[in-house]
Design an enzyme around this catalytic site. Structure first.
Site, PDB file in Angstrom:
ATOM      1  N   TYR A   1      -6.806  26.148  14.983  1.00 26.34           N
ATOM      2  CA  TYR A   1      -5.514  26.068  15.676  1.00 26.34           C
ATOM      3  C   TYR A   1      -4.536  27.094  15.112  1.00 26.34           C
ATOM      4  O   TYR A   1      -3.880  27.825  15.868  1.00 26.34           O
ATOM      5  CB  TYR A   1      -4.962  24.655  15.523  1.00 26.34           C
ATOM      6  CG  TYR A   1      -3.610  24.422  16.157  1.00 26.34           C
ATOM      7  CD1 TYR A   1      -3.473  24.365  17.535  1.00 26.34           C
ATOM      8  CD2 TYR A   1      -2.483  24.239  15.369  1.00 26.34           C
ATOM      9  CE1 TYR A   1      -2.242  24.147  18.124  1.00 26.34           C
ATOM     10  CE2 TYR A   1      -1.241  24.006  15.947  1.00 26.34           C
ATOM     11  CZ  TYR A   1      -1.117  23.964  17.317  1.00 26.34           C
ATOM     12  OH  TYR A   1       0.108  23.748  17.894  1.00 26.34           O
TER      13      TYR A   1
ATOM     14  N   SER B   1       3.652  27.282  16.815  1.00 31.93           N
ATOM     15  CA  SER B   1       3.506  26.265  15.777  1.00 31.93           C
ATOM     16  C   SER B   1       3.711  26.888  14.404  1.00 31.93           C
ATOM     17  O   SER B   1       3.331  28.052  14.182  1.00 31.93           O
ATOM     18  CB  SER B   1       2.126  25.625  15.844  1.00 31.93           C
ATOM     19  OG  SER B   1       1.889  24.823  14.698  1.00 31.93           O
TER      20      SER B   1
END
Length: 407
Positions: free
Chosen positions: A237, A224
């Site tokens: 995250y 990501s």
């Protein structure tokens, strides 16, 4: 004085400023010796300036660059060279929904022998894969945070492969257990992200790596941009993905002598489960409010936490439902004779990384805030300090008094 400089000069000045400023930003952020890097960039800047002054007028340079880009694009109009998929086996984690489910179906249609892991063998995703894919596809129940299940998946895969190695390992399984500022994020969420996104992926990679080395194959990891850039409210995250990115980049160096190619795919915003589920956000919000210490909740304010939840919901609802850019990147990483180290799957990522790399932190941080979560509320304690909470309270009391007078 300003009339002495025409538009091409200002274009040139802007380009040089961006690149020199980006170099200075990287030097200052590295905390390393700036001497050699600074000298190299200053030398390059002087060289560009001399070429500009003596050889290439500004407009001519722009035309030349455009012509080169056109010729390059025309030379690549044909389909990129691709290796055959038939006879190659690929192991994919996290195929219940999202990228993994879409990739398993597409890779099966190309002729791969697909080993797809799911959390629930009787779930909708598993049933869809069984219904739509060929008999070559093998479904395996695997929670990547459970070493015993990972080891069992290895034994089952070996039993079907025989002497054949594993051409591709696609690390897709991941979670995003996040709903607010780092201080508001529960430690359980930090641990959950690290357990799945980092430790689970490392466990699967180390377990299946001997099979991949045997085939001189590929490792493809879905990561990501949050692992590279400080997206607000994604600390847990992003931290797990940052660890994953470093692990993957290290593997890329170490496995090169073995003939194993390692690629990372960085998707933009896509509508994947459970983030597209309205109930999921409500449950996360409720759990957070119940778990926060009262003093911390008082400092931030319940309205502040609720706004963050609403912004996450809105962002997820407007995410891209078409997974094809990510799936296409997976295919390219598996079948290209010379796969890229990184694939940017989705619109807007090139601009985001350009701003992050070459602009000051004040600009890149502001850009991320506007692009991701456009918060309007400050934490309650800051509102009190600035007098906003007091003003709002006075306004509410005045409004209530006017209503009483009207009655």
């Amino acid at each position: 004085m300003m009339d002495d400089y025409n538009l091409p000069f200002w274009i040139y000045l802007a380009v040089v400023t961006v690149f020199v400023g980006g170099a200075m930003k990287k030097v200052l952020a590295s905390h390393l010796s700036a001497g050699p890097t600074l000298v190299a960039w200053l030398g390059a800047t002087v060289l560009v300036e001399r070429l500009w002054a003596f050889c290439l007028p500004a407009m001519l340079l722009l035309v030349l660059l455009a012509l080169m880009a056109f010729v390059y694009s025309r030379s690549r109009t044909g389909p990129p060279p691709s290796l055959p998929a038939q006879g190659k086996a690929v192991f994919i984690t996290g195929c219940d929904t999202g990228f993994g489910n879409a990739a398993a179906k597409h890779l099966d249609s190309l002729g791969f022998d697909v080993f797809a892991t799911v959390l629930n063998l009787t779930g909708d995703g598993a049933r869809e894969l069984q219904r739509r894919c060929s008999s070559r596809l093998t479904l395996l129940q695997v929670d990547i945070t459970q070493p015993q299940q990972v080891q069992q998946a290895l034994l089952d895969t070996k039993a079907k492969l025989g002497l054949q190695g594993l051409w591709g390992l696609v690390n897709n399984a991941g979670v995003c257990a996040n709903l607010g500022d780092a201080e508001l994020t529960l430690m359980s969420n930090f641990r959950s992200c690290m357990e799945v996104n980092f430790f689970g992926t490392v466990s699967v990679t180390k377990t299946f790596l001997p099979l991949v080395r045997q085939a001189r194959g590929r490792i493809v990891t879905i990561s990501s941009p949050a692992g590279d850039q400080p997206f607000p409210c994604l600390a847990a995250y992003g931290a797990s993905k940052a660890a994953l990115n470093l692990f993957t980049n290290t593997l890329r160096h170490e496995l090169d002598p073995w003939g194993v190619q390692v690629s990372t795919i960085l998707p933009s915003s896509y509508k994947t489960a459970p983030s597209s589920n309205h109930t999921y956000w409500e449950q996360q919000h409720k759990q957070l409010l119940q778990s926060l210490p009262p003093a911390l909740l008082e400092d931030y304010g319940e309205d502040y936490v609720t706004e963050t939840k609403t912004l996450f919901q809105s962002f997820a609802e407007h995410a891209n439902p078409d997974f094809s850019p990510v799936v296409d990147s997976i295919v390219q990483a598996l079948l290209s004779p010379q796969p890229q180290a990184r694939y940017y799957a989705g619109p807007g990522l090139s601009l985001t990384y350009f701003i992050h790399s070459y602009f000051p932190f004040s600009i890149s941080d502001r850009y991320l805030k506007r692009m991701f979560l456009k918060k309007t509320l400050m934490p309650r304690a800051l509102r009190k300090q600035s007098g906003l909470e007091v003003d709002l309270g006075l306004d509410n009391r005045n409004n209530n008094e006017e209503k009483l007078q009207q009655l």
